[in-house]
Design an enzyme around this catalytic site. Sequence first.
Site, mmCIF file in Angstrom:
data_model
loop_
_atom_site.group_PDB
_atom_site.id
_atom_site.type_symbol
_atom_site.label_atom_id
_atom_site.label_comp_id
_atom_site.label_asym_id
_atom_site.label_seq_id
_atom_site.Cartn_x
_atom_site.Cartn_y
_atom_site.Cartn_z
ATOM 1 N N LYS A 136 0.804 -1.236 0.000
ATOM 2 C CA LYS A 136 0.000 0.000 0.000
ATOM 3 C C LYS A 136 0.838 1.288 0.000
ATOM 4 C CE LYS A 136 -4.138 -1.813 2.254
ATOM 5 N NZ LYS A 136 -5.132 -1.655 3.325
ATOM 6 N N ASN A 156 -4.844 2.048 -1.608
ATOM 7 C CA ASN A 156 -5.336 0.664 -1.712
ATOM 8 C C ASN A 156 -6.073 0.410 -3.019
ATOM 9 O OD1 ASN A 156 -7.829 1.867 -1.302
ATOM 10 N ND2 ASN A 156 -8.539 0.337 0.147
ATOM 11 N N ASP A 170 -10.436 2.725 2.076
ATOM 12 C CA ASP A 170 -10.720 2.117 3.393
ATOM 13 C C ASP A 170 -11.479 3.088 4.303
ATOM 14 O OD1 ASP A 170 -9.634 -0.364 2.950
ATOM 15 O OD2 ASP A 170 -7.666 0.136 3.765
ATOM 16 N N GLY A 212 -5.850 2.254 18.091
ATOM 17 C CA GLY A 212 -5.010 1.776 16.993
ATOM 18 C C GLY A 212 -4.426 2.928 16.198
ATOM 19 N N ALA A 236 -5.414 0.899 8.916
ATOM 20 C CA ALA A 236 -6.864 1.150 8.968
ATOM 21 C C ALA A 236 -7.139 2.398 9.808
ATOM 22 C CB ALA A 236 -7.579 -0.062 9.554
ATOM 23 N N GLY A 277 -17.694 -3.746 10.955
ATOM 24 C CA GLY A 277 -16.659 -3.616 9.927
ATOM 25 C C GLY A 277 -17.003 -4.295 8.612
#
Length: 286
Positions: free
Chosen positions: A73, A94, A109, A134, A138, A251
């Site tokens: 990516k 992506n 995404d 996180g 993502a 998700g």
Amino acid sequence: MSANPNYKAELVGVFGHPVAENPTVVMEEAGFQALGLNWRYLTIEVLPEDLAAAMRGMRAFNMKGINLTIPHKVEVLKYLDEVKPDAALMGAVNTVVRIGDKLVGENTDGKGFMRALTQDAKVNPKGKKVLVLGAGGAARSITVELALAGAQQITIVNRSVERGKGLTELINTKTPAKASFAAWQGRYAIQGDTDILVNATSIGLPPLSDEKPEIDYATIRPGMVVCDVIPAPSTPFLKEAQERGAKSVDGLGMLVYQGAIGFKLWTGLEAPVKAMYQALAKAFNI
Ligand code: NDP
């Protein structure tokens, strides 16, 4: 007199390593079939050292576009003619779209996440306080899109301090949103004024689908919007949130929407989202 036959299929696909378990082919092919398009989506194993040759190959085959997954990516940016501003901010692409002779980089995404949030859950992030667990790929794409959509304050909580601080700095220096970093120690307590909580870690991904992020679940209050990137209709994280009266966003929707956005970028046609979702749900035994 009948028209000349056309046996040529239009080609798209994904380059990755490992790539065999990437499910995107299921939904894209279902979309092509639903609209009667002679298009093929190919799942192609490309080693890191072969990416340059693979990108030359996709140009030579006149492919309409390509998805990139682990580990390509970031590296793919070198081989593109243009990169859309949000993907450039994230530093990751992506989806590549061929426009004439040009290869244009996009990142779907975070856009897929945004569509699930705004269309399905009817939540507008403008002016909201967001907490993202996180700071990987993502999380980066979701956080940048939330910031560009007007989220007011974004708290990034990550295990690795360096990665978490890097994303915080990106948001503070390159977007209008304000971000802060919080170290993840023990059971993290969610701030009471949080409007949107996102699990953007890989915790809960099969085969470890019983696991959930280590937070103090008692601090999730009714009315919070709680989102998970794990592509499943529910996860232990979302169940905990639902039990406390929070609104949940899974998700799986994000996955289908990011594929649908790619579908439209490539074909120019509105994606048959329902057919794509059903095909994926069948493949996932849902
Ligand atoms: P990365 O490897 O780039 O990032 C993983 C993140 O999870 C990092 O922040 C990492 O923290 C954190 N993490 C992993 N394990 C733990 C743990 N035990 N405790 C605390 N933090 C942990 O992966 P991606 O960002 O690319 O993917 C993350 C998830 O998002 C995957 O499950 C993937 O399937 C999903 N995803 C879903 C999409 C969808 O459409 N639904 C699209 C893209 C991804 P640290 O930095 O400290 O290592």
